[in-house]
Design a protein around this motif. Structure first.
Motif, PDB file in Angstrom:
ATOM      1  N   PHE A  49       0.838  -1.204   0.000  1.00  0.00           N
ATOM      2  CA  PHE A  49       0.000   0.000   0.000  1.00  0.00           C
ATOM      3  C   PHE A  49       0.868   1.248   0.000  1.00  0.00           C
ATOM      4  O   PHE A  49       1.780   1.402   0.815  1.00  0.00           O
ATOM      5  N   ASN A  50       0.570   2.130  -0.929  1.00  0.00           N
ATOM      6  CA  ASN A  50       1.283   3.398  -1.030  1.00  0.00           C
ATOM      7  C   ASN A  50       0.325   4.408  -1.627  1.00  0.00           C
ATOM      8  O   ASN A  50      -0.300   4.143  -2.653  1.00  0.00           O
ATOM      9  N   LEU A  51       0.200   5.562  -0.997  1.00  0.00           N
ATOM     10  CA  LEU A  51      -0.732   6.573  -1.473  1.00  0.00           C
ATOM     11  C   LEU A  51      -0.450   6.971  -2.915  1.00  0.00           C
ATOM     12  O   LEU A  51      -1.362   7.319  -3.667  1.00  0.00           O
ATOM     13  N   GLU A  52       0.800   6.889  -3.321  1.00  0.00           N
ATOM     14  CA  GLU A  52       1.161   7.257  -4.685  1.00  0.00           C
ATOM     15  C   GLU A  52       0.613   6.273  -5.716  1.00  0.00           C
ATOM     16  O   GLU A  52       0.600   6.563  -6.914  1.00  0.00           O
ATOM     17  N   HIS A  53       0.154   5.118  -5.245  1.00  0.00           N
ATOM     18  CA  HIS A  53      -0.416   4.131  -6.158  1.00  0.00           C
ATOM     19  C   HIS A  53      -1.908   4.359  -6.393  1.00  0.00           C
ATOM     20  O   HIS A  53      -2.533   3.601  -7.143  1.00  0.00           O
ATOM     21  N   ILE A  54      -2.477   5.380  -5.755  1.00  0.00           N
ATOM     22  CA  ILE A  54      -3.893   5.696  -5.956  1.00  0.00           C
ATOM     23  C   ILE A  54      -4.015   6.717  -7.084  1.00  0.00           C
ATOM     24  O   ILE A  54      -3.401   7.778  -7.046  1.00  0.00           O
ATOM     25  N   VAL A  55      -4.802   6.372  -8.084  1.00  0.00           N
ATOM     26  CA  VAL A  55      -4.926   7.201  -9.284  1.00  0.00           C
ATOM     27  C   VAL A  55      -6.404   7.370  -9.630  1.00  0.00           C
ATOM     28  O   VAL A  55      -7.243   6.597  -9.169  1.00  0.00           O
ATOM     29  N   PRO A  56      -6.737   8.377 -10.437  1.00  0.00           N
ATOM     30  CA  PRO A  56      -8.133   8.522 -10.864  1.00  0.00           C
ATOM     31  C   PRO A  56      -8.471   7.628 -12.049  1.00  0.00           C
ATOM     32  O   PRO A  56      -7.688   7.488 -12.987  1.00  0.00           O
ATOM     33  N   TYR A  57      -9.637   6.993 -11.965  1.00  0.00           N
ATOM     34  CA  TYR A  57     -10.273   6.345 -13.108  1.00  0.00           C
ATOM     35  C   TYR A  57     -11.481   7.204 -13.476  1.00  0.00           C
ATOM     36  O   TYR A  57     -12.013   7.924 -12.625  1.00  0.00           O
ATOM     37  N   PHE A  58     -11.923   7.130 -14.723  1.00  0.00           N
ATOM     38  CA  PHE A  58     -12.914   8.082 -15.215  1.00  0.00           C
ATOM     39  C   PHE A  58     -14.181   7.368 -15.690  1.00  0.00           C
ATOM     40  O   PHE A  58     -14.121   6.429 -16.484  1.00  0.00           O
ATOM     41  N   GLN A  59     -15.323   7.844 -15.193  1.00  0.00           N
ATOM     42  CA  GLN A  59     -16.609   7.304 -15.636  1.00  0.00           C
ATOM     43  C   GLN A  59     -17.449   8.439 -16.217  1.00  0.00           C
ATOM     44  O   GLN A  59     -17.665   9.451 -15.553  1.00  0.00           O
ATOM     45  N   PRO A  60     -17.928   8.283 -17.446  1.00  0.00           N
ATOM     46  CA  PRO A  60     -18.663   9.376 -18.091  1.00  0.00           C
ATOM     47  C   PRO A  60     -20.078   9.540 -17.561  1.00  0.00           C
ATOM     48  O   PRO A  60     -20.722   8.574 -17.136  1.00  0.00           O
ATOM     49  N   VAL A  61     -20.548  10.768 -17.597  1.00  0.00           N
ATOM     50  CA  VAL A  61     -21.952  11.094 -17.353  1.00  0.00           C
ATOM     51  C   VAL A  61     -22.567  11.402 -18.710  1.00  0.00           C
ATOM     52  O   VAL A  61     -22.053  12.241 -19.457  1.00  0.00           O
ATOM     53  N   HIS A  62     -23.659  10.704 -19.036  1.00  0.00           N
ATOM     54  CA  HIS A  62     -24.248  10.802 -20.372  1.00  0.00           C
ATOM     55  C   HIS A  62     -25.545  11.604 -20.368  1.00  0.00           C
ATOM     56  O   HIS A  62     -26.320  11.554 -19.414  1.00  0.00           O
ATOM     57  N   ASP A  63     -25.751  12.316 -21.465  1.00  0.00           N
ATOM     58  CA  ASP A  63     -27.028  12.950 -21.740  1.00  0.00           C
ATOM     59  C   ASP A  63     -27.935  11.875 -22.332  1.00  0.00           C
ATOM     60  O   ASP A  63     -27.626  11.288 -23.369  1.00  0.00           O
ATOM     61  N   LEU A  64     -29.054  11.603 -21.666  1.00  0.00           N
ATOM     62  CA  LEU A  64     -29.935  10.530 -22.107  1.00  0.00           C
ATOM     63  C   LEU A  64     -30.674  10.862 -23.403  1.00  0.00           C
ATOM     64  O   LEU A  64     -31.201   9.959 -24.063  1.00  0.00           O
ATOM     65  N   GLU A  65     -30.712  12.119 -23.756  1.00  0.00           N
ATOM     66  CA  GLU A  65     -31.418  12.512 -24.983  1.00  0.00           C
ATOM     67  C   GLU A  65     -30.593  12.208 -26.230  1.00  0.00           C
ATOM     68  O   GLU A  65     -31.095  11.635 -27.192  1.00  0.00           O
ATOM     69  N   ASP A  66     -29.332  12.600 -26.223  1.00  0.00           N
ATOM     70  CA  ASP A  66     -28.525  12.432 -27.437  1.00  0.00           C
ATOM     71  C   ASP A  66     -27.320  11.509 -27.250  1.00  0.00           C
ATOM     72  O   ASP A  66     -26.567  11.267 -28.194  1.00  0.00           O
ATOM     73  N   GLY A  67     -27.126  10.990 -26.024  1.00  0.00           N
ATOM     74  CA  GLY A  67     -26.035  10.049 -25.780  1.00  0.00           C
ATOM     75  C   GLY A  67     -24.668  10.676 -25.603  1.00  0.00           C
ATOM     76  O   GLY A  67     -23.674   9.961 -25.398  1.00  0.00           O
ATOM     77  N   SER A  68     -24.591  11.990 -25.673  1.00  0.00           N
ATOM     78  CA  SER A  68     -23.293  12.657 -25.547  1.00  0.00           C
ATOM     79  C   SER A  68     -22.782  12.599 -24.107  1.00  0.00           C
ATOM     80  O   SER A  68     -23.548  12.430 -23.156  1.00  0.00           O
ATOM     81  N   VAL A  69     -21.479  12.748 -23.952  1.00  0.00           N
ATOM     82  CA  VAL A  69     -20.855  12.790 -22.627  1.00  0.00           C
ATOM     83  C   VAL A  69     -20.794  14.238 -22.173  1.00  0.00           C
ATOM     84  O   VAL A  69     -20.225  15.098 -22.864  1.00  0.00           O
ATOM     85  N   THR A  70     -21.393  14.522 -21.019  1.00  0.00           N
ATOM     86  CA  THR A  70     -21.393  15.900 -20.511  1.00  0.00           C
ATOM     87  C   THR A  70     -20.174  16.183 -19.645  1.00  0.00           C
ATOM     88  O   THR A  70     -19.624  17.272 -19.669  1.00  0.00           O
ATOM     89  N   HIS A  71     -19.759  15.202 -18.846  1.00  0.00           N
ATOM     90  CA  HIS A  71     -18.545  15.325 -18.055  1.00  0.00           C
ATOM     91  C   HIS A  71     -18.179  13.954 -17.496  1.00  0.00           C
ATOM     92  O   HIS A  71     -18.865  12.970 -17.761  1.00  0.00           O
ATOM     93  N   TYR A  72     -17.079  13.896 -16.758  1.00  0.00           N
ATOM     94  CA  TYR A  72     -16.604  12.640 -16.182  1.00  0.00           C
ATOM     95  C   TYR A  72     -16.487  12.758 -14.671  1.00  0.00           C
ATOM     96  O   TYR A  72     -16.124  13.828 -14.149  1.00  0.00           O
ATOM     97  N   GLU A  73     -16.784  11.664 -13.983  1.00  0.00           N
ATOM     98  CA  GLU A  73     -16.467  11.595 -12.560  1.00  0.00           C
ATOM     99  C   GLU A  73     -15.127  10.889 -12.408  1.00  0.00           C
ATOM    100  O   GLU A  73     -14.898   9.837 -13.017  1.00  0.00           O
ATOM    101  N   CYS A  74     -14.246  11.478 -11.615  1.00  0.00           N
ATOM    102  CA  CYS A  74     -12.918  10.923 -11.377  1.00  0.00           C
ATOM    103  C   CYS A  74     -12.955  10.118 -10.081  1.00  0.00           C
ATOM    104  O   CYS A  74     -13.164  10.673  -9.004  1.00  0.00           O
TER     105      CYS A  74
END
Length: 237
Positions: free
Chosen positions: A10-35
């Motif tokens: 375990f090392n804090l430096e080994h913690i990194v962001p992964y990204f999950q998109p937030v989608h607009d349900l009308e047109d399917g576009s990505v509005t932003h990402y949660e890290c």
């Protein structure tokens, strides 16, 4: 797998962001990402926060973790024309080191208005007074604050009275029970009030296509979950 299997790796430096998109349900576009924080060991084992946050707590380095995820996410999205958000803890909103860090870094950041910090609904309810101060601080930096993981059994009406929040993320626990009339009625009230307050409303943990259809029918326009994408190391922009 339990975090104990990581052991001395375990090392804090080994913690990194992964990204999950937030989608607009009308047109399917990505509005932003949660890290989302992920621990990756030298053996390339991947752990989610529920498996390692107790060690972060034991080592009393939540503030350092928040600064690290913010810095890495900010660097990743700096030259990308898309918004992003990250989770913070209740301790972060009163952590002078974290506040000073935000103050120093956000003034150098292009388009700070495309950055949001997410605090859980329970933490927001437990720390309403200091949260109000934190929101005012963030407004001065032009970054937003969202209420995360709002469930049907929390005092969501009190949360809507918090001044200056940018949006609400509704837990899958709430949105995935269309057969529960009481919960559906409450969700409809939440959607209507959020619309009146001009708050962004995002459905979390959407895993089935029929759930997305149901959300659109209710009037929720934004959603994230495994139906669209698992969190990944590359946001794809």
């Amino acid at each position: 797998m339990q975090i104990q299997d990581v052991g001395s790796d375990f090392n804090l430096e080994h913690i990194v962001p992964y990204f999950q998109p937030v989608h607009d349900l009308e047109d399917g576009s990505v509005t932003h990402y949660e890290c989302l924080a992920r621990l990756i060991t030298p053996q390339e084992q991947l752990f989610v926060p529920s498996q390692f946050l107790h060690i972060v707590e034991q080592q009393q380095c939540f503030g350092e973790l928040a600064r690290q995820i913010f810095h890495q996410s900010a660097c990743y999205f700096e030259d990308k024309a898309v918004g992003w958000s990250m989770n913070i803890m209740a301790s972060d909103i009163t952590d002078k080191a974290f506040l000073d860090f935000l103050l120093e870094h956000i003034h150098q950041y292009p388009s700070p208005q495309r950055v949001w910090l997410e605090l859980s609904a329970q933490d927001a309810l437990n720390h309403r007074n200091v949260l109000q101060q934190f929101i005012a601080f963030c407004q001065g930096l032009k970054i937003g604050v969202m209420i995360d993981n709002m469930t049907c059994d929390c005092d969501w009406q009190s949360l809507l009275k918090i001044r200056g929040i940018s949006g609400i993320k509704v837990s899958g626990q709430w949105i995935n029970q269309p057969e529960n009339t009481e919960q559906v009625n409450a969700l409809s009230q939440l959607i209507e009030q959020a619309r009146d307050l001009k708050l962004q409303l995002i459905a979390e943990h959407v895993e089935q296509a029929h759930s997305a259809t149901y959300l659109k029918k209710l009037g929720i326009k934004l959603a994230q979950g495994y139906l669209f994408s698992h969190p990944t190391a590359d946001a794809g922009h």
